[in-house]
Design a protein around this motif. Structure first.
Motif, PDB file in Angstrom:
ATOM      1  N   ALA A   1      66.669  52.245 -12.536  1.00 28.51           N
ATOM      2  CA  ALA A   1      66.826  52.107 -13.982  1.00 28.51           C
ATOM      3  C   ALA A   1      65.883  51.055 -14.569  1.00 28.51           C
ATOM      4  O   ALA A   1      65.385  51.217 -15.690  1.00 28.51           O
ATOM      5  CB  ALA A   1      68.281  51.768 -14.317  1.00 28.51           C
ATOM      6  N   ASP A   2      65.621  49.988 -13.831  1.00 27.07           N
ATOM      7  CA  ASP A   2      64.808  48.896 -14.362  1.00 27.07           C
ATOM      8  C   ASP A   2      63.375  49.325 -14.668  1.00 27.07           C
ATOM      9  O   ASP A   2      62.697  48.723 -15.499  1.00 27.07           O
ATOM     10  CB  ASP A   2      64.783  47.715 -13.390  1.00 27.07           C
ATOM     11  CG  ASP A   2      66.134  47.024 -13.305  1.00 27.07           C
ATOM     12  OD1 ASP A   2      66.911  47.144 -14.265  1.00 27.07           O
ATOM     13  OD2 ASP A   2      66.400  46.374 -12.286  1.00 27.07           O
TER      14      ASP A   2
ATOM     15  N   GLU B   1      68.304  56.464  -8.873  1.00 23.94           N
ATOM     16  CA  GLU B   1      67.687  56.104 -10.143  1.00 23.94           C
ATOM     17  C   GLU B   1      67.303  54.628 -10.134  1.00 23.94           C
ATOM     18  O   GLU B   1      68.134  53.764  -9.834  1.00 23.94           O
ATOM     19  CB  GLU B   1      68.643  56.383 -11.303  1.00 23.94           C
ATOM     20  CG  GLU B   1      68.973  57.851 -11.496  1.00 23.94           C
ATOM     21  CD  GLU B   1      69.858  58.089 -12.711  1.00 23.94           C
ATOM     22  OE1 GLU B   1      70.085  57.110 -13.459  1.00 23.94           O
ATOM     23  OE2 GLU B   1      70.307  59.234 -12.892  1.00 23.94           O
TER      24      GLU B   1
ATOM     25  N   SER C   1      68.854  48.942  -8.651  1.00 23.21           N
ATOM     26  CA  SER C   1      68.955  47.923  -9.695  1.00 23.21           C
ATOM     27  C   SER C   1      68.559  46.574  -9.129  1.00 23.21           C
ATOM     28  O   SER C   1      68.828  46.269  -7.978  1.00 23.21           O
ATOM     29  CB  SER C   1      70.391  47.858 -10.250  1.00 23.21           C
ATOM     30  OG  SER C   1      71.303  47.553  -9.221  1.00 23.21           O
TER      31      SER C   1
ATOM     32  N   ASP D   1      62.615  52.804 -14.960  1.00 26.16           N
ATOM     33  CA  ASP D   1      62.700  54.160 -15.503  1.00 26.16           C
ATOM     34  C   ASP D   1      62.024  55.186 -14.588  1.00 26.16           C
ATOM     35  O   ASP D   1      61.256  56.041 -15.043  1.00 26.16           O
ATOM     36  CB  ASP D   1      62.072  54.213 -16.909  1.00 26.16           C
ATOM     37  CG  ASP D   1      62.487  55.468 -17.679  1.00 26.16           C
ATOM     38  OD1 ASP D   1      63.569  56.003 -17.364  1.00 26.16           O
ATOM     39  OD2 ASP D   1      61.732  55.910 -18.567  1.00 26.16           O
ATOM     40  N   GLU D   2      62.308  55.072 -13.308  1.00 24.99           N
ATOM     41  CA  GLU D   2      61.813  56.031 -12.320  1.00 24.99           C
ATOM     42  C   GLU D   2      62.998  56.537 -11.500  1.00 24.99           C
ATOM     43  O   GLU D   2      64.007  55.848 -11.343  1.00 24.99           O
ATOM     44  CB  GLU D   2      60.779  55.405 -11.381  1.00 24.99           C
ATOM     45  CG  GLU D   2      59.486  54.969 -12.050  1.00 24.99           C
ATOM     46  CD  GLU D   2      58.610  56.136 -12.467  1.00 24.99           C
ATOM     47  OE1 GLU D   2      58.818  57.254 -11.934  1.00 24.99           O
ATOM     48  OE2 GLU D   2      57.717  55.943 -13.313  1.00 24.99           O
ATOM     49  N   THR D   3      62.879  57.752 -10.979  1.00 24.36           N
ATOM     50  CA  THR D   3      63.922  58.337 -10.153  1.00 24.36           C
ATOM     51  C   THR D   3      63.312  58.889  -8.880  1.00 24.36           C
ATOM     52  O   THR D   3      62.334  59.641  -8.934  1.00 24.36           O
ATOM     53  CB  THR D   3      64.659  59.466 -10.893  1.00 24.36           C
ATOM     54  OG1 THR D   3      65.260  58.935 -12.081  1.00 24.36           O
ATOM     55  CG2 THR D   3      65.746  60.075 -10.018  1.00 24.36           C
TER      56      THR D   3
END
Length: 494
Positions: free
Chosen positions: A354-355, A352, A97, A357-359
């Protein structure tokens, strides 16, 4: 005497007041800051997945499975880790994040004050200390292993920073400082020339009224030993540790010039999140713990639990001592690191992001080099190596081929600092990375009025002479004087 803010000895409170202008009614707090503006990832004709794939490829090409004999003793990697734990701890931000560094509390005091050894002192951190006549001695040793750290019944180390138990080498660096404190406290109790030397050194650079107004009489000997310890530790960091990893030109630039200026943050995220992570690249593939034994892989020497006697290292295998042992070396600083660091065994979950949208896969999440660069780009958004070089008027290095092939035009700061060391620094930090690391330590030493830097012609104690370095002299002094150490059995736990 003045009232003491909870959790601080009077002398520590005075130091923090001098450095930060914070009186007893204001809690001491420190957050990370930036030397340079944020540098968000700019996506043009590629995706975030492409960026991560390029960083992944770059990181995997860093792996080595053979040791390399660099400039520094092998133990200096772990002393550097100990120093990191003394001055920084980001316990709140999470990889995955984006976060503003100015909101990240630095749990450690940003000073070379050995708070990872002493905690907040015997009054505020009593669990680190003995009882009765041993009340100002640090807990150390177990019945099954007198050289191990003292531990709770659950096996947790009784030390100021639990991270200093994460491998058997850094745990024994912690043990050096604990044992030296206890030995010097024993010498103070004996009296004589050594006690006189400790007192004289501890009082250097401080006015008499400081000791009268800010040191409780019952803590006088403790505070004198602690200041003696701090002064020598600071000297070792600046005069022995850093020169083995940072070019002299950068150290001189930081100390003799303005560095990044007095308005620079005490603990910049470019240091904590990138430049000082150079230590990862000095870690060897494997180490021999004792003379005559086979080398063990890096993660075969993990800590965080009671250490058996056979886990005690021969310190001469890690630090150059006059004991006839063949001291191992750290790797040169450069864009290679031991393969075990690219497969951290204790990481079991995907990260993850999140910012964007990749993992990251589990394998990617275990890759320390990739984690460093993803943290740089997506958590801290650090300025690139090339951007900082331009600000400093330094020639910029080329972008690594693994990134350039994807159209990426700037290099993450951590990798850039390692690349500089390889291409321009003869295996030591130089340029951008060297200036960042040197300036932070110079700033810490300058801002704190109690450091050795503010004592004219400070010289380490003669009792540490006779070895290739002062730090080696500290180790040798412990080994030669253990018979003088008081309360040894009373301080064992676990």
């Amino acid at each position: 005497m003045a009232g003491t803010h909870h959790g601080l000895t009077r002398l520590d409170q005075l130091v923090k007041t001098c450095i930060h202008g914070e009186g007893p009614s204001r809690p001491f707090a420190q957050t990370l800051g930036r030397l340079f503006p944020a540098n968000p990832v700019q996506i043009k004709n590629i995706t975030h997945a492409d960026v991560i794939a390029a960083l992944d490829r770059l990181s995997n090409n860093m792996a080595v499975t053979e040791n390399e004999k660099g400039h520094a003793d092998a133990g200096m990697t772990f002393l550097g880790q100990f120093v990191d734990h003394d001055i920084t701890l980001d316990a709140t931000s999470a990889l995955g994040s984006r976060i503003d560094p100015s909101t990240i509390p630095n749990v450690r005091t940003p000073s070379l004050d050995l708070d990872c050894v002493y905690g907040a002192g015997p009054e505020a951190s009593p669990h680190l200390y003995g009882a009765g006549e041993a009340g100002h001695f640090l807990m150390f040793g177990r019945a099954d292993n007198p050289r191990d750290l003292a531990r709770t019944c659950a096996g947790k180390a009784l030390i100021g920073d639990p991270r200093n138990d994460e491998n058997v080498v850094v745990a024994q660096v912690q043990g050096i400082f604990i044992e030296l404190h206890n030995l010097l406290m024993s010498k103070m109790a004996e009296g004589g020339n050594t006690a006189d030397d400790i007192v004289a050194c501890a009082h250097e650079g401080l006015h008499k009224h400081v000791w009268h107004d800010h040191v409780s009489p019952r803590l006088k000997s403790f505070e004198e030993v602690r200041r003696f310890m701090r002064l020598h530790y600071q000297w070792v960091v600046w005069c022995e540790l850093l020169p083995q990893f940072v070019q002299k030109e950068c150290l001189d630039w930081a100390l003799e010039g303005a560095g990044f200026g007095w308005n620079a943050p005490v603990m910049p995220v470019e240091f904590t999140g990138a430049a000082y992570r150079f230590g990862h690249a000095t870690t060897q593939f494997e180490y021999a713990l004792r003379d005559g034994e086979d080398a063990k892989g890096l993660f075969a020497i993990q800590g965080f639990g009671a250490r058996p006697v056979e886990g005690n290292i021969d310190l001469g295998m890690f630090f150059n001592l006059n004991d006839g042992l063949d001291t191992q070396h750290a790797r040169f600083v450069g864009p290679k690191l031991g393969a075990p660091l690219l497969n951290l065994p204790f990481v079991t979950e995907e990260i993850e992001l999140a910012d964007i949208d990749e993992t990251l896969s589990v394998d990617q999440s275990r890759n320390l080099a990739l984690r460093n660069m993803v943290r740089d780009r997506y958590t801290y958004q650090l300025a690139s190596g090339q951007q900082i070089a331009a600000r400093l008027g330094l020639p910029a290095l080329d972008v690594p081929a693994e990134l350039a092939e994807k159209g990426i035009t700037k290099t993450p700061l951590w990798f850039y600092a390692l690349q500089e060391a390889k291409e321009q620094g003869d295996g030591k930090l130089t340029g951008v990375g060297g200036r960042i690391v040197a300036s932070v330590f110079a700033n810490l030493l300058r801002r704190d009025p109690t450091t050795f830097l503010h004592i004219s012609h400070f010289k380490p104690w003669s009792g540490f002479d006779g070895q290739p370095s002062v730090f080696a002299g500290m180790i040798a002094y412990i080994e030669a004087n253990r018979a003088h150490m008081k309360h040894v059995d009373a301080l064992k736990c676990g």
